[in-house]
Design a protein around this motif. Sequence first.
Motif, PDB file in Angstrom:
ATOM      1  N   SER A 109       0.803  -1.092   0.098  1.00  0.00           N
ATOM      2  CA  SER A 109       0.007  -0.157   0.018  1.00  0.00           C
ATOM      3  C   SER A 109       0.699   1.310   0.038  1.00  0.00           C
ATOM      4  O   SER A 109       0.514   2.224  -0.635  1.00  0.00           O
ATOM      5  N   PHE A 110       1.889   1.148   0.760  1.00  0.00           N
ATOM      6  CA  PHE A 110       2.514   2.469   0.814  1.00  0.00           C
ATOM      7  C   PHE A 110       3.558   2.780  -0.410  1.00  0.00           C
ATOM      8  O   PHE A 110       3.410   3.845  -0.744  1.00  0.00           O
ATOM      9  N   ILE A 111       3.998   1.508  -1.105  1.00  0.00           N
ATOM     10  CA  ILE A 111       4.642   1.929  -2.366  1.00  0.00           C
ATOM     11  C   ILE A 111       3.807   2.234  -3.365  1.00  0.00           C
ATOM     12  O   ILE A 111       4.096   3.206  -4.282  1.00  0.00           O
ATOM     13  N   THR A 112       2.545   1.675  -3.394  1.00  0.00           N
ATOM     14  CA  THR A 112       1.457   2.099  -4.457  1.00  0.00           C
ATOM     15  C   THR A 112       1.017   3.778  -4.123  1.00  0.00           C
ATOM     16  O   THR A 112       0.940   4.125  -5.211  1.00  0.00           O
ATOM     17  N   THR A 113       0.690   3.873  -2.909  1.00  0.00           N
ATOM     18  CA  THR A 113       0.664   5.202  -2.681  1.00  0.00           C
ATOM     19  C   THR A 113       1.631   6.124  -3.401  1.00  0.00           C
ATOM     20  O   THR A 113       1.327   7.146  -4.006  1.00  0.00           O
ATOM     21  N   MET A 114       2.786   5.967  -3.034  1.00  0.00           N
ATOM     22  CA  MET A 114       3.903   6.759  -3.508  1.00  0.00           C
ATOM     23  C   MET A 114       3.854   7.239  -4.988  1.00  0.00           C
ATOM     24  O   MET A 114       3.946   8.046  -5.566  1.00  0.00           O
ATOM     25  N   ALA A 115       3.842   5.908  -5.580  1.00  0.00           N
ATOM     26  CA  ALA A 115       3.849   5.765  -7.077  1.00  0.00           C
ATOM     27  C   ALA A 115       2.616   6.296  -7.707  1.00  0.00           C
ATOM     28  O   ALA A 115       2.669   7.077  -8.748  1.00  0.00           O
ATOM     29  N   THR A 116       1.459   6.245  -7.210  1.00  0.00           N
ATOM     30  CA  THR A 116       0.177   6.865  -7.572  1.00  0.00           C
ATOM     31  C   THR A 116       0.295   8.416  -7.685  1.00  0.00           C
ATOM     32  O   THR A 116       0.003   9.058  -8.409  1.00  0.00           O
ATOM     33  N   ILE A 117       0.693   8.816  -6.283  1.00  0.00           N
ATOM     34  CA  ILE A 117       1.011  10.506  -6.203  1.00  0.00           C
ATOM     35  C   ILE A 117       1.799  10.927  -7.190  1.00  0.00           C
ATOM     36  O   ILE A 117       1.505  12.043  -8.037  1.00  0.00           O
ATOM     37  N   LEU A 118       2.887  10.301  -7.622  1.00  0.00           N
ATOM     38  CA  LEU A 118       3.849  10.704  -8.687  1.00  0.00           C
ATOM     39  C   LEU A 118       3.281  10.781  -9.992  1.00  0.00           C
ATOM     40  O   LEU A 118       3.335  11.825 -10.675  1.00  0.00           O
ATOM     41  N   VAL A 119       2.681   9.739 -10.559  1.00  0.00           N
ATOM     42  CA  VAL A 119       1.937   9.686 -11.664  1.00  0.00           C
ATOM     43  C   VAL A 119       0.706  10.619 -11.750  1.00  0.00           C
ATOM     44  O   VAL A 119       0.428  11.144 -12.829  1.00  0.00           O
ATOM     45  N   ALA A 120       0.205  10.704 -10.856  1.00  0.00           N
ATOM     46  CA  ALA A 120      -1.306  11.716 -10.754  1.00  0.00           C
ATOM     47  C   ALA A 120      -0.817  13.148 -10.841  1.00  0.00           C
ATOM     48  O   ALA A 120      -1.021  13.813 -11.559  1.00  0.00           O
ATOM     49  N   ALA A 121       0.484  13.424 -10.181  1.00  0.00           N
ATOM     50  CA  ALA A 121       1.043  14.721 -10.113  1.00  0.00           C
ATOM     51  C   ALA A 121       1.665  15.363 -11.571  1.00  0.00           C
ATOM     52  O   ALA A 121       1.223  16.468 -12.003  1.00  0.00           O
ATOM     53  N   VAL A 122       2.005  14.313 -12.323  1.00  0.00           N
ATOM     54  CA  VAL A 122       2.628  14.691 -13.611  1.00  0.00           C
ATOM     55  C   VAL A 122       1.327  14.691 -14.631  1.00  0.00           C
ATOM     56  O   VAL A 122       1.487  15.644 -15.455  1.00  0.00           O
ATOM     57  N   SER A 123       0.482  13.755 -14.399  1.00  0.00           N
ATOM     58  CA  SER A 123      -0.600  13.675 -15.254  1.00  0.00           C
ATOM     59  C   SER A 123      -1.573  14.886 -14.989  1.00  0.00           C
ATOM     60  O   SER A 123      -2.414  15.200 -16.076  1.00  0.00           O
ATOM     61  N   ARG A 124      -1.551  15.551 -14.125  1.00  0.00           N
ATOM     62  CA  ARG A 124      -2.444  16.514 -13.655  1.00  0.00           C
ATOM     63  C   ARG A 124      -2.320  17.669 -14.591  1.00  0.00           C
ATOM     64  O   ARG A 124      -2.998  18.564 -14.875  1.00  0.00           O
ATOM     65  N   VAL A 125      -1.025  18.015 -14.826  1.00  0.00           N
ATOM     66  CA  VAL A 125      -0.527  18.964 -15.905  1.00  0.00           C
ATOM     67  C   VAL A 125      -0.276  18.471 -17.215  1.00  0.00           C
ATOM     68  O   VAL A 125       0.246  19.505 -17.996  1.00  0.00           O
ATOM     69  N   GLY A 126      -0.504  17.332 -17.653  1.00  0.00           N
ATOM     70  CA  GLY A 126      -0.146  16.892 -19.073  1.00  0.00           C
ATOM     71  C   GLY A 126       1.156  16.371 -19.350  1.00  0.00           C
ATOM     72  O   GLY A 126       1.491  16.175 -20.506  1.00  0.00           O
ATOM     73  N   ASN A 127       2.103  16.389 -18.393  1.00  0.00           N
ATOM     74  CA  ASN A 127       3.508  15.857 -18.470  1.00  0.00           C
ATOM     75  C   ASN A 127       3.486  14.527 -18.644  1.00  0.00           C
ATOM     76  O   ASN A 127       2.523  13.785 -18.098  1.00  0.00           O
ATOM     77  N   THR A 128       4.721  13.918 -18.930  1.00  0.00           N
ATOM     78  CA  THR A 128       4.748  12.397 -19.063  1.00  0.00           C
ATOM     79  C   THR A 128       5.867  11.880 -17.915  1.00  0.00           C
ATOM     80  O   THR A 128       6.614  12.812 -17.512  1.00  0.00           O
ATOM     81  N   LEU A 129       5.772  10.740 -17.597  1.00  0.00           N
ATOM     82  CA  LEU A 129       6.774  10.099 -16.753  1.00  0.00           C
ATOM     83  C   LEU A 129       7.535   8.695 -17.291  1.00  0.00           C
ATOM     84  O   LEU A 129       6.510   8.000 -17.411  1.00  0.00           O
ATOM     85  N   SER A 130       8.579   8.251 -17.247  1.00  0.00           N
ATOM     86  CA  SER A 130       8.808   6.995 -17.501  1.00  0.00           C
ATOM     87  C   SER A 130       8.906   6.277 -16.457  1.00  0.00           C
ATOM     88  O   SER A 130       8.931   6.468 -15.376  1.00  0.00           O
ATOM     89  N   ILE A 131       8.890   4.861 -16.798  1.00  0.00           N
ATOM     90  CA  ILE A 131       8.873   3.836 -15.666  1.00  0.00           C
ATOM     91  C   ILE A 131      10.331   3.889 -14.904  1.00  0.00           C
ATOM     92  O   ILE A 131      10.153   3.816 -13.452  1.00  0.00           O
ATOM     93  N   LYS A 132      11.038   3.710 -15.657  1.00  0.00           N
ATOM     94  CA  LYS A 132      12.484   4.276 -15.037  1.00  0.00           C
ATOM     95  C   LYS A 132      12.555   5.396 -14.077  1.00  0.00           C
ATOM     96  O   LYS A 132      13.087   5.192 -12.772  1.00  0.00           O
ATOM     97  N   ASN A 133      12.087   6.401 -14.359  1.00  0.00           N
ATOM     98  CA  ASN A 133      12.020   7.846 -13.441  1.00  0.00           C
ATOM     99  C   ASN A 133      11.176   7.526 -12.370  1.00  0.00           C
ATOM    100  O   ASN A 133      11.306   7.845 -11.132  1.00  0.00           O
ATOM    101  N   LEU A 134      10.114   6.913 -12.498  1.00  0.00           N
ATOM    102  CA  LEU A 134       9.161   6.490 -11.667  1.00  0.00           C
ATOM    103  C   LEU A 134       9.731   5.573 -10.152  1.00  0.00           C
ATOM    104  O   LEU A 134       9.718   5.960  -9.174  1.00  0.00           O
ATOM    105  N   PHE A 135      10.323   4.443 -10.864  1.00  0.00           N
ATOM    106  CA  PHE A 135      10.854   3.519 -10.000  1.00  0.00           C
ATOM    107  C   PHE A 135      12.009   4.263  -9.271  1.00  0.00           C
ATOM    108  O   PHE A 135      12.193   4.231  -8.025  1.00  0.00           O
ATOM    109  N   SER A 136      12.947   5.254  -9.896  1.00  0.00           N
ATOM    110  CA  SER A 136      14.134   6.025  -9.403  1.00  0.00           C
ATOM    111  C   SER A 136      13.749   6.893  -8.366  1.00  0.00           C
ATOM    112  O   SER A 136      13.964   6.925  -7.306  1.00  0.00           O
ATOM    113  N   ARG A 137      12.402   7.730  -8.571  1.00  0.00           N
ATOM    114  CA  ARG A 137      11.815   8.445  -7.805  1.00  0.00           C
ATOM    115  C   ARG A 137      11.289   7.922  -6.238  1.00  0.00           C
ATOM    116  O   ARG A 137      11.694   8.262  -5.110  1.00  0.00           O
ATOM    117  N   VAL A 138      10.622   6.799  -6.512  1.00  0.00           N
ATOM    118  CA  VAL A 138      10.216   6.247  -5.390  1.00  0.00           C
ATOM    119  C   VAL A 138      11.231   5.660  -4.529  1.00  0.00           C
ATOM    120  O   VAL A 138      11.063   5.706  -3.581  1.00  0.00           O
TER     121      VAL A 138
END
Length: 318
Positions: A109-138
Amino acid sequence: MECNGLFSFLVVIKEAFQILPKNGKLMALVTIFSLLLTEITFAAFGFSIIGLAQDMASAAKSLVPDPSSFDPTSFDPSKLQDQLRHIQQIVAILYAVEIAFILVFLVISFITTMATILVAAVSRVGNTLSIKNLFSRVAGTWKKPFLTSIYAAIQALGLLAVPGIFAVPVFMYPNVVTVLIAVLFAAVVFLIFYLYLMVIWELAIVVSVLEEGCYGMVAMGKASELVKGQRLKGYMLNLSFLLLSLILFAIYQVIYRLKGPSSAIICGLFLVGFSYLVKILQVVAYTVLYFHCKKQHGEMPEIDIGVAKYELLPKTYT
């Protein structure tokens, strides 16, 4: 048309649904991965509990001798001690399985919450995020929301003292009516305070993930400042998701009583999956609420996504 007052939270939920399709493949990957892990964990836990419960019932039954064939002269106390020891071992294993399940579920749940927040934040303004950057950020950010979660858990434990206030009239006037009234008021007051503080706790997690150097009590204070003027939206969000969770729990209890443990596990897999989807929607909704709070205070959110730093501004097209 934008909703006002009590129904202003519907705007947040609407935006959350609009965000989900953006970066859809990445959001789907996060959702499916976490959902599969949760379902596998739940199924393993359920069947383990059923097996242990059956062993305990069999061991407990062996403690009671058959009156028709019981011979006091052949009674061996050492066998009784062995049986009791076996039951204690089953109970210990049962507690270990429950603790392991809770820990695994919290980690997922903790890891999913972090990943979801990051993807949602980037999506909120129309930007994109790679899988590599997502896992690196988490991987590079987990300590901040983890510490914030600990502070939130401590505050939640402190909140448990609230029902204790209503124990005084019970001791002064110990009767059924007093107990029922005290329990009712304690539950209502606790729920009000819990939903009220949960707005800050949830928003503080978002702040910890998205803002650099902001975690723990600093994130709590930041969330408390940001949510001013938007607290009603957060409160109604918590209330709506709580009611939905209670409905799901009630459905599971009815099925458990009607169909038994085995059928309840199968149905529970569907309910757990649906509950997890609701949880992801709640996280996205709080990410949207974070942006609403930032906009109200005239602040421009930024997020450090490992390789580069993106300012969360809408895209412009020429």
